[in-house]
Design an enzyme around this catalytic site. Structure first.
Site, PDB file in Angstrom:
ATOM      1  N   ARG A  56       0.826  -1.219   0.000  1.00 11.94           N
ATOM      2  CA  ARG A  56       0.000   0.000   0.000  1.00 11.94           C
ATOM      3  C   ARG A  56       0.855   1.261   0.000  1.00 11.94           C
ATOM      4  NH1 ARG A  56      -4.602  -0.903   4.412  1.00 11.94           N
ATOM      5  NH2 ARG A  56      -5.405   0.986   3.421  1.00 11.94           N
ATOM      6  N   GLN A  81      -6.696   9.294   7.160  1.00 16.12           N
ATOM      7  CA  GLN A  81      -5.377   8.864   7.621  1.00 16.12           C
ATOM      8  C   GLN A  81      -4.333   9.942   7.337  1.00 16.12           C
ATOM      9  OE1 GLN A  81      -4.746   4.985   5.880  1.00 16.12           O
ATOM     10  NE2 GLN A  81      -6.200   4.008   7.265  1.00 16.12           N
ATOM     11  N   ASP A 114     -15.253   2.034   3.550  1.00 10.73           N
ATOM     12  CA  ASP A 114     -14.972   0.628   3.863  1.00 10.73           C
ATOM     13  C   ASP A 114     -16.174  -0.276   3.608  1.00 10.73           C
ATOM     14  OD1 ASP A 114     -12.390   1.261   4.605  1.00 10.73           O
ATOM     15  OD2 ASP A 114     -12.914   1.626   6.690  1.00 10.73           O
ATOM     16  N   ARG A 137     -12.511  -7.394   4.890  1.00  8.34           N
ATOM     17  CA  ARG A 137     -13.862  -6.997   4.460  1.00  8.34           C
ATOM     18  C   ARG A 137     -14.318  -7.762   3.216  1.00  8.34           C
ATOM     19  NH1 ARG A 137     -14.614  -3.216   8.292  1.00  8.34           N
ATOM     20  NH2 ARG A 137     -12.918  -1.731   8.582  1.00  8.34           N
TER      21      ARG A 137
HETATM   22  C1  S3P Z   1      -9.444   5.163   8.535  1.00  4.58           C
HETATM   23  C2  S3P Z   1      -9.588   5.861   7.371  1.00  4.58           C
HETATM   24  C3  S3P Z   1      -9.934   5.245   6.076  1.00  4.58           C
HETATM   25  C4  S3P Z   1     -10.465   3.826   6.225  1.00  4.58           C
HETATM   26  C5  S3P Z   1      -9.695   3.025   7.225  1.00  4.58           C
HETATM   27  C6  S3P Z   1      -9.685   3.704   8.596  1.00  4.58           C
HETATM   28  C7  S3P Z   1      -9.072   5.883   9.760  1.00  4.58           C
HETATM   29  O1  S3P Z   1      -8.778   5.240   5.262  1.00  4.58           O
HETATM   30  O2  S3P Z   1     -10.460   3.167   4.989  1.00  4.58           O
HETATM   31  O3  S3P Z   1     -10.251   1.733   7.368  1.00  4.58           O
HETATM   32  O4  S3P Z   1      -9.247   5.347  10.862  1.00  4.58           O
HETATM   33  O5  S3P Z   1      -8.594   7.028   9.644  1.00  4.58           O
HETATM   34  P1  S3P Z   1      -8.383   6.573   4.414  1.00  4.58           P
HETATM   35  O6  S3P Z   1      -8.286   7.661   5.371  1.00  4.58           O
HETATM   36  O7  S3P Z   1      -7.062   6.281   3.774  1.00  4.58           O
HETATM   37  O8  S3P Z   1      -9.480   6.713   3.411  1.00  4.58           O
END
Ligand code: S3P
Length: 456
Positions: free
Chosen positions: A126, A175, A332, A408
């Site tokens: 990733r 994130q 998700d 998932r």
């Molecule tokens: C999350 C943000 C999402 C999500 C992940 C959890 C988080 O990712 O897909 O399962 O806790 O900030 P992205 O922020 O990269 O979209």
């Protein structure tokens, strides 16, 4: 060893359940607790492999976590104060968890230390450049790799002298937002993140709860591209104070028993205490548009987050268009939504799904391929996923799905198998423990026919 599992057509699902704590909030509660002075008490923490990997990394950097075996008892973490983490002695292995590794990068950035971060095969594929590029602007050094192109394992050197930045997110990602805000807590001055499409806001809510000086302002705009959205600013050299956190049920986990109840004839399932934060609730909004028999009741606020009880009953669904702007609030949930779309009448178009390609696997491709294998017409046009619904009781099934280390995908296709004509096999259920450790027990308790595939 992979553990293949089979899902078979099940009788009506019935029950009144709670799902484990929200994964995003659990990660943040531990991390902010480690960066706070004093003790943080966490009720309802998700005890899943992803969260445990994050906890172990924080312990390796000096956070003192007291675990409780008793599911109903809180966990405690004694923090080191902002900027007080210590260099880990060995590499930090975050397993399958994108959230843990990316948020940690933001925290490590503000410490004068070198750390190596690793993960499993899925996490190592990733992109990390989306996090490391803004952090490098602030002063994080990425050793031996170009920040923009970096992949795990990554070695970084943080700095106690970070430069604050104003950063517009290139993709709507909580994130990235959280990593920059975490680094900003340690910088001299104000760090601002601009997001044009709202992403989950747990970091903002929880940083304020832990006493950070944080401001969120709505940006004016006529709605055109590159306009509107929100600016989130944190003041550097922050002092976080340990707090009590109550973790609500994870809406991303609740999605599976809710979806199963909608497609298995005669079902009625209640899931209580589910996080109903609008930045996470797009899936449920979409279900209502599909005509699902869903009741969202007893809305209340607990520890700064809205929660609700959700009752789902089986019934007809219709295909809908899911607009791109909604994607961050249900990012998700697309694999399970695509499964529901297979049981709907008419076509479902899910737009703006480029981000699905960089999740635990390429969820756009794997979801479409899995549906095709189960006899459902599904295709991808650009970043739109199109599923031609077959209607209730007309989904063939009879496929074996390669889950590609993606929890998932495993749960979504097992759910499909509960209502398809022929069973579905998933090649491995091991990864389900990363987010929903009691998935099999909970679903089995509702009446789902899920069994290990013997002699495989
Ligand atoms: C999350 C943000 C999402 C999500 C992940 C959890 C988080 O990712 O897909 O399962 O806790 O900030 P992205 O922020 O990269 O979209």
């Amino acid at each position: 060893m992979p553990q293949p599992y089979q899902a078979r057509q099940s009788g009506p699902l019935r029950g009144d359940v709670r799902v484990p704590g929200d994964k995003s909030i659990s990660h943040r509660a531990l991390l902010f607790g480690a960066l706070a002075s004093g003790e943080t008490l966490i009720h309802g923490l998700l005890r899943s492999a992803d969260v445990l990997a994050g906890a172990a990394a924080l312990e390796a950097m000096g956070g003192a976590v007291s675990r409780s075996e008793d599911e109903s008892a809180p966990w405690r973490i004694r923090g080191r104060g902002t900027g007080g983490l210590v260099a880990p002695e060995g590499p930090l292995d975050l397993g399958n968890s994108g959230t843990a590794v990316r948020l940690l990068m933001g925290a490590i950035a503000g410490h004068d230390m070198t750390a190596t971060l690793t993960g499993d095969a899925s996490l190592s594929r990733r992109p990390m450049g989306r996090i490391l590029a803004p952090l490098a602007h602030m002063g994080l050094e990425v050793i031996g790799q170009e920040p923009e192109k970096a992949r795990l394992p990554v070695t970084v050197r943080g700095s106690s002298d970070l430069v604050p930045i104003c950063y517009e997110l290139p993709v709507p990602s909580a994130q990235i937002k959280s990593a920059v805000l975490l680094a900003g807590l340690h910088a001299a001055g104000e760090t601002t993140v601009i997001e044009r499409t709202p992403s989950r806001d747990h970091s903002e809510r929880m940083l304020a709860h832990f006493g950070a000086a944080l401001e969120v302002s709505e940006l004016a705009g006529a709605g055109g591209e590159g306009e509107g959205g929100r600016a989130i600013t944190v003041c550097g050299h922050a002092e976080l104070v340990g707090r009590e956190v109550r973790v609500p049920g994870d809406p991303s986990s609740a999605a599976f028993p809710v979806a199963a109840a909608l497609i298995v004839p005669g079902s009625e399932v209640v899931v209580r205490g589910v996080l109903a934060n609008p930045t996470r609730f797009g899936f449920y909004e979409t279900l209502l548009e599909m005509g699902a028999d869903l009741k969202i009741e007893s809305k209340r606020t607990i520890a700064g987050e809205p929660i609700a009880d959700i009752t789902a009953r089986s019934g007809p669904l219709r295909g809908v268009r899911v607009p791109a702007e909604r994607a961050p609030s249900m990012i998700d949930e697309y694999p399970i939504l695509a499964v529901l779309a297979a049981f709907a009448e008419g076509e479902t178009r899910m737009e703006g799904l480029a981000e699905l390609r960089v999740k635990e696997c390429d969820r756009l491709a794997v979801t479409a391929e899995g549906l095709n294998a189960a006899g459902v017409e599904a295709g991808i046009e650009g970043d739109t996923l199109i599923v031609r619904g077959r209607g209730p009781n007309r989904v063939p099934g009879g496929a074996r799905i390669a889950t590609e280390l993606d929890h998932r995908i495993a749960m979504a296709f097992l759910t499909l198998g509960l209502a398809s004509r022929a069973p579905i096999v998933v090649d491995d259920i091991g990864m389900i423990a990363t987010s929903f450790p009691n998935f099999l027990e909970l679903m089995g308790g509702l009446g789902a026919e899920l069994t290990p595939l013997e002699g495989d």
